[in-house]
Every structure is written in structure tokens, then in C-alpha cells.
Motif scaffolding. Structure first.
Motif, mmCIF file in Angstrom:
data_model
loop_
_atom_site.group_PDB
_atom_site.id
_atom_site.type_symbol
_atom_site.label_atom_id
_atom_site.label_comp_id
_atom_site.label_asym_id
_atom_site.label_seq_id
_atom_site.Cartn_x
_atom_site.Cartn_y
_atom_site.Cartn_z
ATOM 1 N N ARG A 74 -52.121 -68.027 48.101
ATOM 2 C CA ARG A 74 -53.126 -67.390 47.236
ATOM 3 C C ARG A 74 -53.619 -66.083 47.853
ATOM 4 N NH1 ARG A 74 -58.581 -70.313 44.727
ATOM 5 N NH2 ARG A 74 -59.354 -68.464 43.578
ATOM 6 N N THR A 75 -53.838 -66.100 49.158
ATOM 7 C CA THR A 75 -54.290 -64.888 49.849
ATOM 8 C C THR A 75 -53.237 -63.792 49.758
ATOM 9 O OG1 THR A 75 -55.646 -66.170 51.388
ATOM 10 C CG2 THR A 75 -55.008 -63.944 52.070
ATOM 11 N N VAL A 76 -51.986 -64.132 49.982
ATOM 12 C CA VAL A 76 -50.903 -63.147 49.892
ATOM 13 C C VAL A 76 -50.840 -62.568 48.477
ATOM 14 C CG1 VAL A 76 -48.395 -62.875 49.920
ATOM 15 C CG2 VAL A 76 -49.532 -64.086 51.786
ATOM 16 N N GLY A 77 -50.916 -63.434 47.462
ATOM 17 C CA GLY A 77 -50.893 -62.953 46.092
ATOM 18 C C GLY A 77 -52.060 -62.035 45.784
ATOM 19 N N ARG A 78 -53.238 -62.377 46.289
ATOM 20 C CA ARG A 78 -54.427 -61.542 46.041
ATOM 21 C C ARG A 78 -54.305 -60.191 46.728
ATOM 22 N NH1 ARG A 78 -57.920 -63.936 48.921
ATOM 23 N NH2 ARG A 78 -58.284 -62.288 50.445
ATOM 24 N N ARG A 79 -53.867 -60.196 47.984
ATOM 25 C CA ARG A 79 -53.768 -58.942 48.734
ATOM 26 C C ARG A 79 -52.711 -58.023 48.108
ATOM 27 N NH1 ARG A 79 -55.991 -59.704 53.949
ATOM 28 N NH2 ARG A 79 -55.426 -57.547 54.440
ATOM 29 N N LEU A 80 -51.620 -58.577 47.660
ATOM 30 C CA LEU A 80 -50.610 -57.774 46.982
ATOM 31 C C LEU A 80 -51.157 -57.217 45.670
ATOM 32 C CD1 LEU A 80 -47.537 -60.089 47.622
ATOM 33 C CD2 LEU A 80 -47.789 -57.767 48.502
ATOM 34 N N GLY A 81 -51.889 -58.054 44.943
ATOM 35 C CA GLY A 81 -52.487 -57.599 43.696
ATOM 36 C C GLY A 81 -53.499 -56.494 43.907
ATOM 37 N N GLU A 82 -54.259 -56.589 44.991
ATOM 38 C CA GLU A 82 -55.241 -55.545 45.299
ATOM 39 C C GLU A 82 -54.578 -54.211 45.603
ATOM 40 O OE1 GLU A 82 -58.675 -58.518 47.210
ATOM 41 O OE2 GLU A 82 -57.283 -57.424 48.515
ATOM 42 N N ARG A 83 -53.313 -54.241 46.009
ATOM 43 C CA ARG A 83 -52.565 -53.009 46.270
ATOM 44 C C ARG A 83 -51.846 -52.494 45.025
ATOM 45 N NH1 ARG A 83 -51.918 -52.310 51.971
ATOM 46 N NH2 ARG A 83 -50.811 -50.372 51.443
ATOM 47 N N GLY A 84 -52.153 -53.087 43.875
ATOM 48 C CA GLY A 84 -51.609 -52.606 42.611
ATOM 49 C C GLY A 84 -50.246 -53.155 42.246
ATOM 50 N N LEU A 85 -49.866 -54.265 42.856
ATOM 51 C CA LEU A 85 -48.568 -54.857 42.584
ATOM 52 C C LEU A 85 -48.695 -56.060 41.664
ATOM 53 C CD1 LEU A 85 -47.542 -54.650 46.272
ATOM 54 C CD2 LEU A 85 -46.068 -53.723 44.488
ATOM 55 N N ALA A 86 -47.823 -56.123 40.664
ATOM 56 C CA ALA A 86 -47.689 -57.354 39.892
ATOM 57 C C ALA A 86 -47.014 -58.395 40.778
ATOM 58 C CB ALA A 86 -46.861 -57.102 38.645
ATOM 59 N N VAL A 87 -47.380 -59.652 40.602
ATOM 60 C CA VAL A 87 -46.815 -60.738 41.396
ATOM 61 C C VAL A 87 -45.926 -61.593 40.490
ATOM 62 C CG1 VAL A 87 -47.335 -62.826 42.710
ATOM 63 C CG2 VAL A 87 -48.706 -60.760 43.051
ATOM 64 N N ILE A 88 -44.646 -61.664 40.859
ATOM 65 C CA ILE A 88 -43.665 -62.445 40.104
ATOM 66 C C ILE A 88 -43.320 -63.695 40.903
ATOM 67 C CG2 ILE A 88 -41.380 -62.437 39.045
ATOM 68 C CD1 ILE A 88 -41.498 -59.352 39.144
ATOM 69 N N THR A 89 -43.402 -64.863 40.273
ATOM 70 C CA THR A 89 -42.996 -66.110 40.918
ATOM 71 C C THR A 89 -42.073 -66.878 39.981
ATOM 72 O OG1 THR A 89 -44.668 -67.665 40.064
ATOM 73 C CG2 THR A 89 -45.339 -66.206 41.888
#
Length: 240
Positions: A74-89
Motif C-alpha cells: 500500500r505504501t509503495v502504491g501511494r508513493r508512486l501515485g504521489e509522483r503522478g504515476l498510475a498504478v497497474i496491478t
């Protein structure tokens, strides 16, 4: 029912893979199979076309919600999202769900690429964009095409499959500036040591090939590697 009597395929993957085997009943002609593959890719290309900068995050579907591994995802997904990246799983439960939830926490686009399985896998509830796939190979193409990197959390066979497919694509120069980031030094460390030791020593891979893998516990390192790759690839953001 005789043991050698053809069995009706449980999934589209089984139907196409077992098409030349007497163990699996043939229910489609090759023309129909090709049309389904084309339609599946066309739908995915259309729906993913506006995603912008993105990263594919992999991990176990069996990760308990109350575990440190779930919180890490969850932390990794949030930090990536905060950098403007969509998260694909892969769109399922466990670490996939956690990474999608983290993207939602950051207000980033959360994407799930769900796969048809003999046992039903329902998309998790933290998706803004959910796509269903019949074929593993079409789904794998989408994971790579619309991502700037792979971030790999602890997982099993499915996670390892995606990890090593990405490494082969990088090693053979099918994709460029595409980092493969392993998150969790305790979990992945022994495997990385084996790759760096046994595979290199036996001449199974080149001496520089272990450098294709990045190993870290730090979500900020993950973000830096992914963002550098997105810049190198010239990936636009969602408004670009």
C-alpha cells in the motif's frame, strides 16, 4: 467417463493451448481464436490509451490484509501515485489490492488487469479502471506496453513469471530503459544472490545481467527508478 475422453476447457487459455491435444475438447476454430485475441487486444489498447505515466506492480494474491507485506504494498502504491504515476496491478486481492488502494490514497489512477481463472478471481474494490482478460499472453503485453517499470513485491509463481519475463525482455533488448525493481531484501535477497552467483558462474547469463535487477526496501528508491525510466522513455503524464 473414460480417462482419455476430451475434457471441456475451463478457460480460453486452456482451450487454445490444448488445441492440438486429445485431452482438451476443441470448441473453437483457429479463425475464432484469432478474432478473440484481436478483440481482446483492441479493447485493451482503447481503454488504456489515456492512462499516461504508469507502473506495473506485482505481488502475491495471498498477502493477508493485516500483514506488514500488505502495508508495504500500500505504501509503495501511494508513493508512486504521489509522483503522478498510475498504478497497474493484476486486479486481484492481497498485494495487488494493497497497491491499488495506495494509488487511491494518493488520488492517482488505479488500474487492474484481471485474468480469467478456473477458480473465479474477482477484481478488488479499489480500481478506477478494470479490464478482464481471457489470455495470459495478451494481459502480459498490456502490463509492459503501458508501464515504465515493473515493481515486484513478494509473491509466488505468478509474480515470478512476470518478473522473469520482464528480465528476458530487457536482456534481449525488446524493451529499453525499463527497470525491474524487487521490493523486500529479506525475501528476494537469496534469489538475487543465486542469480549473481550460480547463473553467472555457470555461464548461464552474462556478468552484467544481474545488474538488470534493482533490490531495495525503500519506496523512495522505487519511485526514483520508476520516474527516471518514465522520463527516459518520454512517457507523458495524463494531462500531457
Amino acid at each position: 467417463m473414460a480417462d482419455d475422453e476430451p475434457q471441456r476447457p475451463r478457460t480460453h487459455d486452456e482451450e487454445i493451448i490444448g488445441a492440438e491435444s486429445r485431452l482438451v475438447e476443441t470448441v473453437l476454430a483457429d479463425e475464432d481464436r484469432l478474432e478473440r485475441i484481436r478483440d481482446e487486444l483492441a479493447r485493451a489498447f482503447t481503454r488504456m490509451s489515456e492512462v499516461g505515466r504508469a507502473v506495473s506492480v506485482f505481488g502475491s494474491a495471498r498477502t493477508p490484509e493485516d500483514s506488514p507485506e500488505y502495508e508495504l504494498a500500500r505504501t509503495v502504491g501511494r508513493r508512486l501515485g504521489e509522483r503522478g504515476l498510475a498504478v497497474i496491478t493484476g486486479g486481484g486481492p492481497g498485494s495487488m489490492e494493497a497497491a491499488n488502494l495506495g494509488a487511491r490514497d494518493a488520488g492517482a489512477l488505479s488500474v487492474g488487469l484481471n485474468i480469467e481463472l478456473p477458480h473465479e478471481q474477482r477484481p478488488n474494490r479499489h480500481l478506477d479502471l478494470s479490464l478482464d482478460f481471457h489470455y495470459f499472453f495478451t494481459r502480459k503485453l498490456i502490463f509492459v506496453r503501458y508501464a515504465s517499470a515493473f515493481v515486484v513485491l513478494p509473491g509466488g509463481f505468478g509474480t515470478l513469471d512476470e518478473l522473469f519475463e520482464a528480465l528476458v525482455l530487457v536482456q534481449t533488448h525488446k524493451i529499453r530503459a525499463f527497470p525491474v525493481v524487487l521490493v523486500g531484501t529479506e525475501f528476494w535477497g537469496p534469489m538475487v544472490e543465486w542469480i549473481s552467483g550460480r547463473l553467472v558462474e555457470d555461464g548461464m547469463i552474462g556478468e552484467t545481467d544481474p545488474g538488470l535487477v534493482h533490490l531495495t526496501d525503500d519506496p523512495e528508491v522505487v519511485c526514483e527508478l520508476v520516474c527516471e525510466a518514465a522520463d527516459a522513455q518520454g512517457r507523458p503524464d495524463r494531462t500531457g
